[in-house]
Enzyme design. Structure first.
Site, PDB file in Angstrom:
ATOM      1  N   GLN A   1       0.812  -1.232   0.000  1.00 40.48           N
ATOM      2  CA  GLN A   1       0.000   0.000   0.000  1.00 40.48           C
ATOM      3  C   GLN A   1       0.842   1.277   0.000  1.00 40.48           C
ATOM      4  OE1 GLN A   1      -3.130   0.166   2.882  1.00 40.48           O
ATOM      5  NE2 GLN A   1      -4.543  -0.837   1.488  1.00 40.48           N
TER       6      GLN A   1
ATOM      7  N   GLY B   1      18.545   0.335  -4.929  1.00 39.62           N
ATOM      8  CA  GLY B   1      19.938   0.597  -5.328  1.00 39.62           C
ATOM      9  C   GLY B   1      20.066   0.892  -6.808  1.00 39.62           C
TER      10      GLY B   1
ATOM     11  N   GLU C   1      15.892  29.958 -16.734  1.00 40.92           N
ATOM     12  CA  GLU C   1      14.697  30.694 -17.207  1.00 40.92           C
ATOM     13  C   GLU C   1      13.833  31.135 -16.032  1.00 40.92           C
ATOM     14  OE1 GLU C   1      12.681  29.461 -20.818  1.00 40.92           O
ATOM     15  OE2 GLU C   1      14.470  28.321 -21.386  1.00 40.92           O
TER      16      GLU C   1
END
Ligand SMILES: Cc1cc2nc3c(=O)[nH]c(=O)nc-3n(C[C@H](O)[C@H](O)[C@H](O)COP(=O)(O)OP(=O)(O)OC[C@H]3O[C@@H](n4cnc5c(N)ncnc54)[C@H](O)[C@@H]3O)c2cc1C
Length: 381
Positions: free
Chosen positions: A279, A341, A364
Protein backbone atom coordinates in the site's frame (compact mmCIF):
# COMPACT_ATOMS: atom_id res chain seq x y z
CA UNK A 1 3.44 2.76 -22.91
CA UNK A 2 3.14 6.30 -21.51
CA UNK A 3 -0.27 7.71 -20.67
CA UNK A 4 -1.16 9.98 -23.58
CA UNK A 5 -4.83 10.43 -22.69
CA UNK A 6 -4.08 14.13 -22.12
CA UNK A 7 -4.06 14.55 -25.90
CA UNK A 8 -7.84 14.22 -25.89
CA UNK A 9 -8.16 17.26 -23.57
CA UNK A 10 -9.93 20.25 -25.13
CA UNK A 11 -6.68 22.25 -25.25
CA UNK A 12 -5.67 20.42 -28.42
CA UNK A 13 -6.67 20.25 -32.07
CA UNK A 14 -6.33 17.26 -34.38
CA UNK A 15 -3.10 18.69 -35.80
CA UNK A 16 -1.55 18.52 -32.30
CA UNK A 17 -2.57 14.89 -31.89
CA UNK A 18 -1.15 14.02 -35.33
CA UNK A 19 2.09 15.85 -34.48
CA UNK A 20 2.40 13.99 -31.15
CA UNK A 21 1.78 10.66 -32.87
CA UNK A 22 4.42 11.11 -35.58
CA UNK A 23 7.02 12.57 -33.22
CA UNK A 24 6.50 9.60 -30.88
CA UNK A 25 7.23 7.23 -33.77
CA UNK A 26 10.31 9.25 -34.75
CA UNK A 27 11.61 9.24 -31.16
CA UNK A 28 11.12 5.49 -30.76
CA UNK A 29 13.25 4.99 -33.87
CA UNK A 30 15.99 7.59 -33.31
CA UNK A 31 16.41 8.14 -29.54
CA UNK A 32 18.22 8.04 -27.21
CA UNK A 33 21.59 8.97 -28.67
CA UNK A 34 24.95 8.43 -26.93
CA UNK A 35 25.87 11.35 -24.64
CA UNK A 36 29.66 10.70 -24.43
CA UNK A 37 30.54 13.73 -26.55
CA UNK A 38 27.74 16.26 -25.92
CA UNK A 39 28.95 18.77 -28.53
CA UNK A 40 28.95 16.16 -31.28
CA UNK A 41 25.67 14.65 -30.05
CA UNK A 42 23.96 18.06 -30.05
CA UNK A 43 25.24 18.95 -33.50
CA UNK A 44 23.98 15.61 -34.81
CA UNK A 45 20.64 15.96 -33.03
CA UNK A 46 20.06 19.46 -34.43
CA UNK A 47 20.98 18.25 -37.94
CA UNK A 48 18.75 15.16 -37.71
CA UNK A 49 15.79 16.93 -36.08
CA UNK A 50 16.12 19.66 -38.71
CA UNK A 51 16.43 17.43 -41.75
CA UNK A 52 13.41 15.40 -40.60
CA UNK A 53 11.35 18.58 -40.19
CA UNK A 54 10.94 18.61 -36.40
CA UNK A 55 12.55 22.02 -35.86
CA UNK A 56 9.93 23.86 -37.91
CA UNK A 57 7.81 24.80 -34.86
CA UNK A 58 10.79 26.43 -33.10
CA UNK A 59 10.53 29.69 -35.05
CA UNK A 60 8.20 31.48 -37.42
CA UNK A 61 8.05 30.50 -41.08
CA UNK A 62 9.07 33.70 -42.85
CA UNK A 63 7.35 32.60 -46.09
CA UNK A 64 3.97 31.93 -44.42
CA UNK A 65 4.26 33.77 -41.09
CA UNK A 66 2.01 32.61 -38.27
CA UNK A 67 2.50 33.01 -34.52
CA UNK A 68 4.57 30.38 -32.71
CA UNK A 69 2.30 27.52 -31.63
CA UNK A 70 3.12 27.01 -27.96
CA UNK A 71 1.07 23.80 -27.67
CA UNK A 72 3.17 22.22 -30.43
CA UNK A 73 6.38 23.42 -28.72
CA UNK A 74 5.20 21.89 -25.43
CA UNK A 75 4.17 18.57 -26.99
CA UNK A 76 7.54 18.40 -28.75
CA UNK A 77 9.49 19.11 -25.56
CA UNK A 78 7.43 16.72 -23.45
CA UNK A 79 7.84 13.91 -26.02
CA UNK A 80 11.55 14.49 -26.65
CA UNK A 81 12.34 14.81 -22.92
CA UNK A 82 10.56 11.54 -22.23
CA UNK A 83 12.93 9.83 -24.69
CA UNK A 84 16.20 11.76 -24.34
CA UNK A 85 17.05 14.92 -22.38
CA UNK A 86 19.70 15.97 -24.87
CA UNK A 87 17.23 15.79 -27.77
CA UNK A 88 14.87 18.05 -25.83
CA UNK A 89 17.78 20.43 -25.17
CA UNK A 90 18.76 20.55 -28.86
CA UNK A 91 15.15 21.31 -29.85
CA UNK A 92 14.52 23.83 -27.07
CA UNK A 93 17.59 25.94 -27.74
CA UNK A 94 16.70 26.37 -31.42
CA UNK A 95 13.51 28.01 -30.12
CA UNK A 96 14.91 30.04 -27.22
CA UNK A 97 17.88 31.17 -29.31
CA UNK A 98 15.68 32.39 -32.17
CA UNK A 99 12.70 33.65 -30.13
CA UNK A 100 13.82 37.30 -30.34
CA UNK A 101 14.21 36.99 -34.12
CA UNK A 102 10.77 35.38 -34.56
CA UNK A 103 9.08 38.05 -32.45
CA UNK A 104 11.11 41.20 -33.20
CA UNK A 105 13.66 40.45 -35.98
CA UNK A 106 13.99 42.38 -39.22
CA UNK A 107 13.55 40.39 -42.47
CA UNK A 108 17.33 40.41 -42.82
CA UNK A 109 17.85 39.03 -39.29
CA UNK A 110 15.12 36.45 -39.87
CA UNK A 111 17.16 34.99 -42.71
CA UNK A 112 18.85 32.89 -40.00
CA UNK A 113 15.53 31.17 -39.28
CA UNK A 114 15.52 29.18 -42.49
CA UNK A 115 18.81 27.64 -41.37
CA UNK A 116 17.87 27.02 -37.73
CA UNK A 117 14.58 25.38 -38.78
CA UNK A 118 16.46 23.11 -41.18
CA UNK A 119 19.06 22.17 -38.53
CA UNK A 120 21.79 23.92 -40.51
CA UNK A 121 22.61 26.57 -37.90
CA UNK A 122 22.65 26.45 -34.09
CA UNK A 123 21.18 29.29 -32.00
CA UNK A 124 21.86 30.54 -28.47
CA UNK A 125 20.32 33.02 -26.02
CA UNK A 126 22.88 35.05 -24.05
CA UNK A 127 21.29 36.95 -21.17
CA UNK A 128 22.90 35.75 -17.90
CA UNK A 129 26.12 37.21 -16.54
CA UNK A 130 28.36 36.34 -13.60
CA UNK A 131 26.68 39.07 -11.50
CA UNK A 132 23.22 39.09 -13.08
CA UNK A 133 21.29 35.85 -13.39
CA UNK A 134 17.95 36.37 -11.66
CA UNK A 135 18.62 40.11 -11.48
CA UNK A 136 18.53 40.86 -15.22
CA UNK A 137 18.16 44.61 -14.60
CA UNK A 138 21.72 44.49 -13.25
CA UNK A 139 23.17 43.52 -16.67
CA UNK A 140 26.70 44.90 -16.91
CA UNK A 141 27.70 44.09 -20.48
CA UNK A 142 27.81 47.31 -22.47
CA UNK A 143 27.01 48.08 -26.10
CA UNK A 144 28.33 51.53 -26.99
CA UNK A 145 27.50 53.40 -30.18
CA UNK A 146 30.53 53.56 -32.44
CA UNK A 147 30.06 55.26 -35.80
CA UNK A 148 27.33 53.32 -37.62
CA UNK A 149 27.46 50.35 -35.25
CA UNK A 150 27.94 49.22 -31.65
CA UNK A 151 30.87 47.86 -29.67
CA UNK A 152 30.05 45.14 -27.10
CA UNK A 153 32.19 44.56 -24.00
CA UNK A 154 31.64 42.20 -21.09
CA UNK A 155 30.86 38.58 -20.20
CA UNK A 156 27.95 36.22 -20.51
CA UNK A 157 27.77 32.97 -18.58
CA UNK A 158 25.75 29.75 -18.40
CA UNK A 159 25.12 30.08 -22.12
CA UNK A 160 23.59 26.90 -23.49
CA UNK A 161 25.08 25.96 -26.86
CA UNK A 162 28.03 28.22 -25.94
CA UNK A 163 30.89 26.98 -28.08
CA UNK A 164 28.78 25.24 -30.74
CA UNK A 165 26.32 28.01 -31.64
CA UNK A 166 26.51 29.79 -35.00
CA UNK A 167 25.04 32.97 -33.50
CA UNK A 168 24.05 34.44 -30.16
CA UNK A 169 21.19 36.77 -29.26
CA UNK A 170 22.98 38.99 -26.75
CA UNK A 171 21.49 41.46 -24.26
CA UNK A 172 23.64 44.45 -23.35
CA UNK A 173 23.37 47.83 -21.69
CA UNK A 174 22.88 50.68 -24.16
CA UNK A 175 21.98 53.12 -21.39
CA UNK A 176 18.71 54.75 -22.56
CA UNK A 177 17.61 54.62 -18.90
CA UNK A 178 18.90 53.07 -15.68
CA UNK A 179 18.18 49.39 -14.91
CA UNK A 180 15.94 47.26 -17.08
CA UNK A 181 14.97 50.07 -19.44
CA UNK A 182 18.53 50.62 -20.62
CA UNK A 183 19.10 47.24 -22.28
CA UNK A 184 19.05 46.28 -25.98
CA UNK A 185 19.24 42.98 -27.87
CA UNK A 186 21.79 42.19 -30.59
CA UNK A 187 22.32 39.42 -33.10
CA UNK A 188 26.00 38.45 -32.89
CA UNK A 189 27.52 35.81 -35.19
CA UNK A 190 29.75 33.34 -33.31
CA UNK A 191 32.72 34.24 -35.51
CA UNK A 192 32.59 37.98 -34.65
CA UNK A 193 36.09 39.28 -33.86
CA UNK A 194 36.63 39.59 -30.09
CA UNK A 195 33.98 36.98 -29.13
CA UNK A 196 35.61 33.98 -27.45
CA UNK A 197 34.65 31.04 -25.29
CA UNK A 198 36.34 31.94 -21.99
CA UNK A 199 35.38 28.68 -20.24
CA UNK A 200 33.40 25.54 -20.89
CA UNK A 201 31.12 24.72 -17.95
CA UNK A 202 30.41 21.18 -16.78
CA UNK A 203 27.12 20.48 -15.02
CA UNK A 204 25.41 17.42 -13.51
CA UNK A 205 23.50 16.67 -16.71
CA UNK A 206 26.09 17.59 -19.35
CA UNK A 207 25.18 19.71 -22.35
CA UNK A 208 27.13 22.38 -24.27
CA UNK A 209 27.46 25.29 -21.85
CA UNK A 210 29.96 28.15 -21.71
CA UNK A 211 31.08 31.48 -20.35
CA UNK A 212 31.64 33.90 -23.21
CA UNK A 213 33.94 36.90 -23.36
CA UNK A 214 33.16 39.94 -25.50
CA UNK A 215 36.24 42.12 -26.02
CA UNK A 216 35.43 45.09 -28.23
CA UNK A 217 33.08 43.04 -30.41
CA UNK A 218 31.93 45.37 -33.20
CA UNK A 219 28.52 44.79 -34.76
CA UNK A 220 26.72 46.89 -37.38
CA UNK A 221 23.60 48.90 -36.52
CA UNK A 222 21.61 46.22 -38.36
CA UNK A 223 22.48 43.77 -35.53
CA UNK A 224 20.14 45.64 -33.17
CA UNK A 225 16.94 43.60 -32.58
CA UNK A 226 13.88 45.78 -32.00
CA UNK A 227 14.23 49.27 -30.56
CA UNK A 228 17.16 50.58 -28.47
CA UNK A 229 16.21 50.21 -24.81
CA UNK A 230 13.69 47.40 -25.45
CA UNK A 231 16.06 44.52 -24.62
CA UNK A 232 14.41 43.65 -21.30
CA UNK A 233 10.95 43.63 -22.91
CA UNK A 234 12.28 41.42 -25.72
CA UNK A 235 13.86 38.97 -23.26
CA UNK A 236 10.66 38.79 -21.19
CA UNK A 237 8.48 38.31 -24.30
CA UNK A 238 10.69 35.41 -25.41
CA UNK A 239 10.52 33.87 -21.94
CA UNK A 240 6.74 34.37 -21.92
CA UNK A 241 6.56 31.96 -24.88
CA UNK A 242 9.25 29.50 -23.82
CA UNK A 243 8.78 29.36 -20.04
CA UNK A 244 5.78 27.00 -20.34
CA UNK A 245 7.89 24.73 -22.52
CA UNK A 246 10.39 24.27 -19.65
CA UNK A 247 7.41 22.95 -17.67
CA UNK A 248 6.63 20.66 -20.61
CA UNK A 249 10.16 19.23 -20.60
CA UNK A 250 9.88 18.61 -16.85
CA UNK A 251 6.58 16.89 -17.51
CA UNK A 252 8.29 14.60 -20.03
CA UNK A 253 10.95 13.66 -17.47
CA UNK A 254 8.29 13.06 -14.81
CA UNK A 255 6.17 10.92 -17.13
CA UNK A 256 9.21 8.80 -17.96
CA UNK A 257 9.97 8.39 -14.24
CA UNK A 258 6.39 7.29 -13.61
CA UNK A 259 6.51 4.80 -16.51
CA UNK A 260 9.78 3.32 -15.28
CA UNK A 261 8.30 3.02 -11.80
CA UNK A 262 5.15 1.31 -13.04
CA UNK A 263 7.30 -1.31 -14.78
CA UNK A 264 9.49 -1.73 -11.71
CA UNK A 265 6.68 -2.22 -9.19
CA UNK A 266 4.90 -4.69 -11.48
CA UNK A 267 8.05 -6.80 -12.08
CA UNK A 268 9.89 -6.63 -8.75
CA UNK A 269 8.75 -9.05 -6.08
CA UNK A 270 9.10 -8.13 -2.40
CA UNK A 271 7.93 -10.29 0.50
CA UNK A 272 6.45 -12.82 -1.92
CA UNK A 273 4.35 -10.46 -4.05
CA UNK A 274 4.85 -7.70 -6.65
CA UNK A 275 5.84 -4.38 -5.05
CA UNK A 276 2.69 -2.87 -6.57
CA UNK A 277 0.66 -4.70 -3.94
CA UNK A 278 2.28 -2.84 -1.04
CA UNK A 279 0.00 0.00 0.00
CA UNK A 280 2.82 2.45 0.70
CA UNK A 281 4.10 1.83 -2.84
CA UNK A 282 0.60 2.50 -4.14
CA UNK A 283 0.65 5.76 -2.18
CA UNK A 284 3.83 6.82 -4.00
CA UNK A 285 2.36 5.85 -7.36
CA UNK A 286 -0.82 7.82 -6.64
CA UNK A 287 1.17 10.92 -5.65
CA UNK A 288 3.30 10.64 -8.79
CA UNK A 289 0.30 10.24 -11.12
CA UNK A 290 -1.47 13.16 -9.46
CA UNK A 291 1.56 15.44 -9.82
CA UNK A 292 1.99 14.46 -13.48
CA UNK A 293 -1.65 15.18 -14.35
CA UNK A 294 -1.75 18.44 -12.41
CA UNK A 295 1.48 19.60 -14.06
CA UNK A 296 0.12 18.69 -17.50
CA UNK A 297 -3.04 20.72 -16.83
CA UNK A 298 -1.03 23.81 -15.88
CA UNK A 299 1.45 23.46 -18.75
CA UNK A 300 -1.18 23.00 -21.43
CA UNK A 301 -3.46 25.66 -19.91
CA UNK A 302 -0.59 28.17 -20.27
CA UNK A 303 0.22 27.01 -23.81
CA UNK A 304 -3.43 27.11 -24.86
CA UNK A 305 -3.91 30.60 -23.37
CA UNK A 306 -0.92 31.93 -25.32
CA UNK A 307 -2.15 30.29 -28.53
CA UNK A 308 -5.57 31.91 -28.06
CA UNK A 309 -3.84 35.25 -28.57
CA UNK A 310 -3.25 36.42 -24.99
CA UNK A 311 -0.71 39.28 -25.18
CA UNK A 312 1.08 37.97 -22.07
CA UNK A 313 0.65 34.76 -20.07
CA UNK A 314 3.05 35.75 -17.30
CA UNK A 315 0.99 34.24 -14.47
CA UNK A 316 0.01 31.05 -16.32
CA UNK A 317 3.54 30.41 -17.63
CA UNK A 318 5.13 31.04 -14.22
CA UNK A 319 2.65 28.65 -12.56
CA UNK A 320 3.28 26.00 -15.22
CA UNK A 321 7.06 26.27 -14.93
CA UNK A 322 7.15 26.39 -11.14
CA UNK A 323 4.71 23.54 -10.54
CA UNK A 324 5.86 21.21 -13.32
CA UNK A 325 9.58 21.50 -12.52
CA UNK A 326 9.19 21.24 -8.72
CA UNK A 327 6.77 18.31 -8.99
CA UNK A 328 8.90 16.53 -11.59
CA UNK A 329 11.77 16.67 -9.09
CA UNK A 330 9.55 15.02 -6.49
CA UNK A 331 8.17 12.41 -8.93
CA UNK A 332 11.69 11.48 -10.05
CA UNK A 333 12.91 11.28 -6.47
CA UNK A 334 10.11 8.83 -5.69
CA UNK A 335 11.05 6.84 -8.81
CA UNK A 336 14.65 6.60 -7.57
CA UNK A 337 13.36 5.43 -4.18
CA UNK A 338 11.13 2.76 -5.74
CA UNK A 339 14.10 1.46 -7.75
CA UNK A 340 16.20 0.89 -4.61
CA UNK A 341 19.94 0.60 -5.33
CA UNK A 342 19.33 0.48 -9.08
CA UNK A 343 17.88 4.00 -8.82
CA UNK A 344 21.25 5.52 -8.02
CA UNK A 345 23.27 3.33 -10.33
CA UNK A 346 25.14 5.34 -12.98
CA UNK A 347 23.50 4.91 -16.37
CA UNK A 348 20.08 3.84 -15.08
CA UNK A 349 17.23 5.82 -16.65
CA UNK A 350 15.94 7.17 -13.32
CA UNK A 351 19.47 8.10 -12.23
CA UNK A 352 19.90 10.24 -15.34
CA UNK A 353 16.42 11.77 -14.91
CA UNK A 354 17.44 12.70 -11.34
CA UNK A 355 20.35 14.70 -12.76
CA UNK A 356 18.46 16.05 -15.81
CA UNK A 357 15.62 17.66 -13.88
CA UNK A 358 17.62 19.75 -11.42
CA UNK A 359 18.70 22.65 -13.63
CA UNK A 360 15.14 23.23 -14.86
CA UNK A 361 14.27 24.61 -11.41
CA UNK A 362 17.04 27.20 -11.84
CA UNK A 363 17.17 28.39 -15.44
CA UNK A 364 14.70 30.69 -17.21
CA UNK A 365 13.81 32.03 -13.77
CA UNK A 366 14.45 30.03 -10.59
CA UNK A 367 11.46 28.58 -8.69
CA UNK A 368 11.68 31.36 -6.09
CA UNK A 369 11.56 33.97 -8.86
CA UNK A 370 8.45 32.31 -10.33
CA UNK A 371 6.79 32.62 -6.91
CA UNK A 372 7.60 36.34 -6.86
CA UNK A 373 6.14 36.69 -10.37
CA UNK A 374 2.95 34.80 -9.46
CA UNK A 375 2.46 36.77 -6.24
CA UNK A 376 2.90 40.10 -8.08
CA UNK A 377 0.36 39.06 -10.71
CA UNK A 378 -2.15 37.82 -8.15
CA UNK A 379 -1.72 40.81 -5.80
CA UNK A 380 -1.88 43.23 -8.72
CA UNK A 381 -5.04 41.72 -10.20
C1 LIG B 1 22.05 24.34 -17.09
C2 LIG B 1 21.84 25.81 -17.24
C3 LIG B 1 21.59 26.36 -18.50
C4 LIG B 1 21.44 27.74 -18.66
N1 LIG B 1 21.26 28.27 -19.91
C5 LIG B 1 21.20 29.62 -20.05
C6 LIG B 1 21.14 30.21 -21.37
O1 LIG B 1 21.10 29.51 -22.39
N2 LIG B 1 21.14 31.55 -21.46
C7 LIG B 1 21.18 32.37 -20.37
O2 LIG B 1 21.16 33.58 -20.53
N3 LIG B 1 21.24 31.85 -19.11
C8 LIG B 1 21.25 30.49 -18.94
N4 LIG B 1 21.33 29.94 -17.68
C9 LIG B 1 21.43 30.83 -16.53
C10 LIG B 1 20.19 30.83 -15.64
O3 LIG B 1 19.14 31.50 -16.27
C11 LIG B 1 20.61 31.43 -14.31
O4 LIG B 1 21.47 30.50 -13.66
C12 LIG B 1 19.40 31.73 -13.43
O5 LIG B 1 18.66 32.81 -13.94
C13 LIG B 1 19.83 32.03 -11.98
O6 LIG B 1 20.81 33.01 -11.98
P1 LIG B 1 22.15 32.79 -11.11
O7 LIG B 1 22.72 31.48 -11.45
O8 LIG B 1 22.98 33.99 -11.28
O9 LIG B 1 21.64 32.69 -9.63
P2 LIG B 1 21.17 33.95 -8.65
O10 LIG B 1 20.57 34.99 -9.48
O11 LIG B 1 22.39 34.27 -7.85
O12 LIG B 1 20.11 33.24 -7.80
C14 LIG B 1 20.44 32.20 -6.87
C15 LIG B 1 19.20 31.78 -6.14
O13 LIG B 1 18.66 32.86 -5.41
C16 LIG B 1 17.27 32.70 -5.28
N5 LIG B 1 16.60 33.93 -5.75
C17 LIG B 1 16.92 34.66 -6.83
N6 LIG B 1 16.07 35.71 -6.95
C18 LIG B 1 15.21 35.63 -5.90
C19 LIG B 1 14.11 36.41 -5.47
N7 LIG B 1 13.70 37.52 -6.15
N8 LIG B 1 13.47 36.05 -4.34
C20 LIG B 1 13.84 34.94 -3.66
N9 LIG B 1 14.86 34.15 -4.04
C21 LIG B 1 15.55 34.50 -5.13
C22 LIG B 1 16.88 31.48 -6.15
O14 LIG B 1 16.77 30.34 -5.31
C23 LIG B 1 18.06 31.33 -7.06
O15 LIG B 1 18.22 29.99 -7.51
C24 LIG B 1 21.47 28.57 -17.50
C25 LIG B 1 21.69 28.01 -16.24
C26 LIG B 1 21.88 26.65 -16.09
C27 LIG B 1 22.13 26.10 -14.72
Amino acid sequence: MPDRSFLSWPFFEDRHRAFAESLETWCAKNLPVAHDDVDAACRELVAKLGSDGWLKPTSIDTVNPAPLDVRTLCIARETLARHDGLADFAFAMQGLGTGALSLFGTPNQQRWLEKTRAGKAIAAFALSEPRSGSDVANTEMTAKRDGDGFVLDGEKTWISNGGIADFYVVFARTGEAPGAKGLSAFLVPADAAGLTVAERLEVIAPHPLARLSFDRVRVPASALIGQPGSGFRIAMSVLDVFRSTVGAAALGFARRALDESLKRVAERKLFGAPMAELQMVQGHIADMALDVDAAALLVYRAAWAKDQGAARVTREAAMAKLFATDKAQSVIDKAVQLHGGDGVRKGHVVESLYREIRALRIYEGASDVQKVVIARQVLGA
